[in-house]
Write an enzyme that holds these catalytic residues in place. Structure first.
Site, short mmCIF file in Angstrom:
data_model
loop_
_atom_site.label_atom_id
_atom_site.label_comp_id
_atom_site.label_asym_id
_atom_site.label_seq_id
_atom_site.Cartn_x
_atom_site.Cartn_y
_atom_site.Cartn_z
N SER A 1 18.40 -5.50 47.67
CA SER A 1 17.76 -4.28 48.15
C SER A 1 16.31 -4.31 47.71
CB SER A 1 18.46 -3.06 47.53
OG SER A 1 17.71 -1.87 47.73
N TYR B 1 23.12 1.68 41.05
CA TYR B 1 22.92 0.93 42.29
C TYR B 1 21.71 0.01 42.15
CZ TYR B 1 21.73 -0.13 47.13
OH TYR B 1 21.42 -0.80 48.30
#
Length: 250
Positions: free
Chosen positions: A139, A152
């Site tokens: 990400s 996350y």
């Protein structure tokens, strides 16, 4: 990665970027297997894309990952690409007296242990192929964390690091390692993402990503939109980017 001729397994293929990429690769001519926890969602995708295969998998369950790997290799012996896409993203409040560790543990199990376990289970098979690919999905938040989603962001940073080590260790094998690092994309990964005007449209993200996979000249698959985060430290403006991302200030 040969997007027209490979046999490609995509985890988290029932929704979001996994579904979109599965459909794009299927349309290109690749043989695509989508995997995930919700069979009904997977079967709906496969029904709309005749010829696409479906396998259920809970990437957070170590025993299920092992059984799944054996099953998918037996059913699809030509398998030579895995895209470790399954993931969850949840906000966490670390200021409360009782931090919800169940969110932490589930996020680590799915986002970090899942790709590591599945890759480990499939690698002996992949190394027998003349050319194979392991794709990890990190990400933009691997490089600058979103403080509202600390675990996350941490799992994606860990996946980035692990991908580098895996790539180096496999450099003398037939297996390439590609890291796919999305920006915020208009999906249902988190509430509000799909409607957020700052999220990259899913179709645009998929098309640009596919062109980068097909170009085949980079270890990291980075659409232009994510380079603001990916290059923050190298550009020397990390503190500014961190502030923009987390405070909304310049």
């Amino acid at each position: 990665m040969d997007t027209r001729n490979d046999t490609i397994l995509i985890t988290g293929g029932g929704s979001g970027i996994g579904k979109a990429m599965a459909e794009a690769l299927h349309a290109r001519g690749a043989r695509v297997i989508i995997a995930g926890r919700r069979r009904d969602a997977l079967e709906a995708v496969a029904a709309a894309n005749p010829g696409m295969a479906v396998e259920t998998l809970d990437v957070a369950d170590a025993a299920d990952v092992t059984a799944f790997a054996a099953r998918v290799i037996a059913a699809h012996p030509d398998l030579n690409v895995v895209i470790n896409n399954a993931g969850i993203m949840q906000a966490e409040d670390l200021t409360v007296d009782a931090i919800d560790l169940s969110v932490v543990e589930q996020t680590i199990a799915i986002n970090l242990l899942g790709p590591i376990r599945l890759t480990a289970a499939l690698l002996p098979h992949l190394k027998t192929k003349p050319k194979a690919t392991v794709v990890t999905v990190s990400s933009g938040l691997a490089f600058v964390p979103l403080t509202a989603t600390p675990t996350y962001s941490a799992t994606k940073a860990a996946i980035h690091s692990w991908s580098q080590s895996l790539r180096t260790q496999l450099k003398d094998t037939s297996v390439e390692v590609l890291e796919w690092a999305p920006p915020a994309v208009a999906t249902d990964l988190m509430p509000g993402h799909a409607e957020n005007p700052n999220s990259m449209p899913l179709a645009d993200f998929t098309a640009e990503s596919l062109s980068l996979f097909e170009a085949g000249n980079a270890d990291e698959i980075l659409v232009e939109r994510v380079k603001f985060l990916r290059g923050a430290e190298a550009r020397g403006d990390y503190a500014k980017v961190y502030s923009i991302l987390n405070d909304g200030t310049h």
